[in-house]
Design a protein around this motif. Sequence first.
Motif, PDB file in Angstrom:
ATOM      1  N   ARG A  87       0.854  -1.181   0.000  1.00  0.00           N
ATOM      2  CA  ARG A  87       0.000   0.000   0.000  1.00  0.00           C
ATOM      3  C   ARG A  87       0.886   1.226   0.000  1.00  0.00           C
ATOM      4  NH1 ARG A  87      -5.395  -0.118   1.608  1.00  0.00           N
ATOM      5  NH2 ARG A  87      -5.255   1.925   0.639  1.00  0.00           N
ATOM      6  N   GLY A  88       0.758   2.063  -1.007  1.00  0.00           N
ATOM      7  CA  GLY A  88       1.555   3.266  -1.097  1.00  0.00           C
ATOM      8  C   GLY A  88       1.326   4.219   0.056  1.00  0.00           C
ATOM      9  N   LYS A  89       0.086   4.248   0.568  1.00  0.00           N
ATOM     10  CA  LYS A  89      -0.248   5.152   1.667  1.00  0.00           C
ATOM     11  C   LYS A  89       0.442   4.754   2.969  1.00  0.00           C
ATOM     12  CE  LYS A  89      -4.608   5.892   2.171  1.00  0.00           C
ATOM     13  NZ  LYS A  89      -6.071   5.810   2.181  1.00  0.00           N
ATOM     14  N   GLN A  90       0.833   3.503   3.099  1.00  0.00           N
ATOM     15  CA  GLN A  90       1.426   3.028   4.346  1.00  0.00           C
ATOM     16  C   GLN A  90       2.950   2.969   4.309  1.00  0.00           C
ATOM     17  OE1 GLN A  90      -0.547  -0.732   4.834  1.00  0.00           O
ATOM     18  NE2 GLN A  90      -2.288   0.189   5.877  1.00  0.00           N
ATOM     19  N   CYS A  91       3.551   3.263   3.167  1.00  0.00           N
ATOM     20  CA  CYS A  91       5.007   3.137   3.046  1.00  0.00           C
ATOM     21  C   CYS A  91       5.747   4.080   3.985  1.00  0.00           C
ATOM     22  CB  CYS A  91       5.443   3.373   1.606  1.00  0.00           C
ATOM     23  SG  CYS A  91       5.036   2.003   0.518  1.00  0.00           S
ATOM     24  N   LEU A  92       5.317   5.323   4.068  1.00  0.00           N
ATOM     25  CA  LEU A  92       5.991   6.274   4.957  1.00  0.00           C
ATOM     26  C   LEU A  92       5.850   5.853   6.415  1.00  0.00           C
ATOM     27  CD1 LEU A  92       7.553   8.924   5.297  1.00  0.00           C
ATOM     28  CD2 LEU A  92       5.343  10.091   5.407  1.00  0.00           C
ATOM     29  N   ASP A  93       4.676   5.356   6.791  1.00  0.00           N
ATOM     30  CA  ASP A  93       4.459   4.912   8.171  1.00  0.00           C
ATOM     31  C   ASP A  93       5.416   3.792   8.551  1.00  0.00           C
ATOM     32  OD1 ASP A  93       2.364   6.709   8.225  1.00  0.00           O
ATOM     33  OD2 ASP A  93       0.845   5.194   7.782  1.00  0.00           O
ATOM     34  N   PHE A  94       5.518   2.786   7.700  1.00  0.00           N
ATOM     35  CA  PHE A  94       6.389   1.653   8.002  1.00  0.00           C
ATOM     36  C   PHE A  94       7.864   2.050   7.928  1.00  0.00           C
ATOM     37  CE2 PHE A  94       2.510  -0.744   7.317  1.00  0.00           C
ATOM     38  CZ  PHE A  94       2.615  -1.719   8.299  1.00  0.00           C
ATOM     39  N   THR A  95       8.211   2.957   7.038  1.00  0.00           N
ATOM     40  CA  THR A  95       9.600   3.416   6.934  1.00  0.00           C
ATOM     41  C   THR A  95      10.022   4.151   8.202  1.00  0.00           C
ATOM     42  OG1 THR A  95       9.420   3.612   4.540  1.00  0.00           O
ATOM     43  CG2 THR A  95      11.173   4.851   5.596  1.00  0.00           C
ATOM     44  N   VAL A  96       9.196   5.054   8.668  1.00  0.00           N
ATOM     45  CA  VAL A  96       9.527   5.801   9.885  1.00  0.00           C
ATOM     46  C   VAL A  96       9.550   4.867  11.090  1.00  0.00           C
ATOM     47  CG1 VAL A  96       8.719   7.627  11.444  1.00  0.00           C
ATOM     48  CG2 VAL A  96       8.733   8.002   8.980  1.00  0.00           C
ATOM     49  N   THR A  97       8.645   3.900  11.130  1.00  0.00           N
ATOM     50  CA  THR A  97       8.620   2.939  12.236  1.00  0.00           C
ATOM     51  C   THR A  97       9.909   2.132  12.284  1.00  0.00           C
ATOM     52  OG1 THR A  97       6.214   2.789  12.085  1.00  0.00           O
ATOM     53  CG2 THR A  97       7.346   1.018  13.255  1.00  0.00           C
ATOM     54  N   VAL A  98      10.363   1.641  11.142  1.00  0.00           N
ATOM     55  CA  VAL A  98      11.609   0.865  11.085  1.00  0.00           C
ATOM     56  C   VAL A  98      12.780   1.716  11.580  1.00  0.00           C
ATOM     57  CG1 VAL A  98      13.289  -0.093   9.460  1.00  0.00           C
ATOM     58  CG2 VAL A  98      10.907  -0.774   9.301  1.00  0.00           C
ATOM     59  N   HIS A  99      12.844   2.950  11.134  1.00  0.00           N
ATOM     60  CA  HIS A  99      13.969   3.796  11.527  1.00  0.00           C
ATOM     61  C   HIS A  99      13.862   4.276  12.978  1.00  0.00           C
ATOM     62  CE1 HIS A  99      14.811   3.736   7.227  1.00  0.00           C
ATOM     63  NE2 HIS A  99      16.036   4.047   7.584  1.00  0.00           N
ATOM     64  N   MET A 100      12.660   4.407  13.505  1.00  0.00           N
ATOM     65  CA  MET A 100      12.513   4.735  14.928  1.00  0.00           C
ATOM     66  C   MET A 100      13.001   3.584  15.800  1.00  0.00           C
ATOM     67  SD  MET A 100      11.533   7.798  15.391  1.00  0.00           S
ATOM     68  CE  MET A 100      11.044   7.775  17.095  1.00  0.00           C
ATOM     69  N   PHE A 101      12.664   2.345  15.414  1.00  0.00           N
ATOM     70  CA  PHE A 101      13.182   1.197  16.154  1.00  0.00           C
ATOM     71  C   PHE A 101      14.703   1.127  16.046  1.00  0.00           C
ATOM     72  CE2 PHE A 101       8.830  -0.757  15.950  1.00  0.00           C
ATOM     73  CZ  PHE A 101       8.659  -0.868  17.321  1.00  0.00           C
ATOM     74  N   HIS A 102      15.244   1.507  14.887  1.00  0.00           N
ATOM     75  CA  HIS A 102      16.704   1.534  14.743  1.00  0.00           C
ATOM     76  C   HIS A 102      17.316   2.614  15.644  1.00  0.00           C
ATOM     77  CE1 HIS A 102      20.636   1.054  13.043  1.00  0.00           C
ATOM     78  NE2 HIS A 102      20.659   2.329  12.680  1.00  0.00           N
ATOM     79  N   LEU A 103      16.664   3.763  15.750  1.00  0.00           N
ATOM     80  CA  LEU A 103      17.122   4.808  16.661  1.00  0.00           C
ATOM     81  C   LEU A 103      17.148   4.292  18.096  1.00  0.00           C
ATOM     82  CD1 LEU A 103      17.778   7.795  17.466  1.00  0.00           C
ATOM     83  CD2 LEU A 103      15.302   8.145  17.542  1.00  0.00           C
ATOM     84  N   PHE A 104      16.080   3.617  18.519  1.00  0.00           N
ATOM     85  CA  PHE A 104      16.041   3.057  19.869  1.00  0.00           C
ATOM     86  C   PHE A 104      17.117   1.991  20.052  1.00  0.00           C
ATOM     87  CE2 PHE A 104      11.323   4.232  19.827  1.00  0.00           C
ATOM     88  CZ  PHE A 104      11.571   5.460  20.400  1.00  0.00           C
ATOM     89  N   GLY A 105      17.348   1.178  19.016  1.00  0.00           N
ATOM     90  CA  GLY A 105      18.400   0.169  19.091  1.00  0.00           C
ATOM     91  C   GLY A 105      19.777   0.784  19.251  1.00  0.00           C
ATOM     92  N   CYS A 106      20.043   1.857  18.504  1.00  0.00           N
ATOM     93  CA  CYS A 106      21.328   2.566  18.636  1.00  0.00           C
ATOM     94  C   CYS A 106      21.460   3.200  20.011  1.00  0.00           C
ATOM     95  CB  CYS A 106      21.450   3.639  17.555  1.00  0.00           C
ATOM     96  SG  CYS A 106      21.631   2.997  15.898  1.00  0.00           S
ATOM     97  N   TRP A 107      20.374   3.726  20.501  1.00  0.00           N
ATOM     98  CA  TRP A 107      20.363   4.372  21.814  1.00  0.00           C
ATOM     99  C   TRP A 107      20.656   3.348  22.918  1.00  0.00           C
ATOM    100  CZ3 TRP A 107      15.717   7.969  23.364  1.00  0.00           C
ATOM    101  CH2 TRP A 107      16.049   8.705  24.497  1.00  0.00           C
ATOM    102  N   ILE A 108      20.040   2.184  22.833  1.00  0.00           N
ATOM    103  CA  ILE A 108      20.259   1.142  23.832  1.00  0.00           C
ATOM    104  C   ILE A 108      21.675   0.573  23.719  1.00  0.00           C
ATOM    105  CG2 ILE A 108      19.569  -1.208  24.480  1.00  0.00           C
ATOM    106  CD1 ILE A 108      16.668  -0.347  23.719  1.00  0.00           C
ATOM    107  N   TYR A 109      22.159   0.376  22.488  1.00  0.00           N
ATOM    108  CA  TYR A 109      23.479  -0.234  22.272  1.00  0.00           C
ATOM    109  C   TYR A 109      24.607   0.658  22.787  1.00  0.00           C
ATOM    110  CZ  TYR A 109      27.300  -2.596  19.844  1.00  0.00           C
ATOM    111  OH  TYR A 109      28.458  -3.262  19.547  1.00  0.00           O
ATOM    112  N   THR A 110      24.508   1.976  22.546  1.00  0.00           N
ATOM    113  CA  THR A 110      25.589   2.884  22.938  1.00  0.00           C
ATOM    114  C   THR A 110      25.319   3.624  24.248  1.00  0.00           C
ATOM    115  OG1 THR A 110      24.663   4.710  21.650  1.00  0.00           O
ATOM    116  CG2 THR A 110      26.270   3.279  20.550  1.00  0.00           C
ATOM    117  N   SER A 111      24.129   3.471  24.787  1.00  0.00           N
ATOM    118  CA  SER A 111      23.696   4.173  26.002  1.00  0.00           C
ATOM    119  C   SER A 111      23.651   5.689  25.839  1.00  0.00           C
ATOM    120  CB  SER A 111      24.594   3.825  27.195  1.00  0.00           C
ATOM    121  OG  SER A 111      24.569   2.454  27.444  1.00  0.00           O
TER     122      SER A 111
END
Length: 156
Positions: A87-111
């Motif tokens: 769904r083209g309408k949901q691509c931005l939502d899922f993209t931002v979600t993936v990168h937000m989880f990556h931000l949290f992962g980086c935050w947890i990994y490096t403190s």
Amino acid sequence: MAGQFRSYIWDPVLIISQIALMQSIYYSFLALWLAALDLLIQNSPSLDQIFNYDILGFSSVHGRLSMIAFILNSLTCAVGLLYFIRRGKQCLDFTVTVHMFHLFGCWIYTSHLPSTFTWWLLNIVCIALMAVIGEYLCMRTELNEIPLSSAPKSNV
């Protein structure tokens, strides 16, 4: 509600499974891209390449190749959006979600919250690439003709 082409049904199990699938696509293909590019410079892969924001940069070959891997990964994930989100309408939502989880992962990994300009710039570019290319691919498939019958057309 008659007259709607496609109705939207709230399905939290589908959404959570799509998020988990896109997250696994993101990290597995990022690891493959990093491993492939590490073979070029004969470097051993590590989790620091994925989660440590200090590695990314223009000053070293290792940092530039890691940044290339992130950009190639956003192209790969755009294809994942095509096949699993559809769904083209949901691509931005899922993209931002993936990168937000990556931000949290980086935050947890490096403190620490990532503080380098390069990390933020790279992630904004990757979000833009993944969302725009994913939307383009999804919209191309959404605009395909819908066959009305399975009978072959006859030339009259």
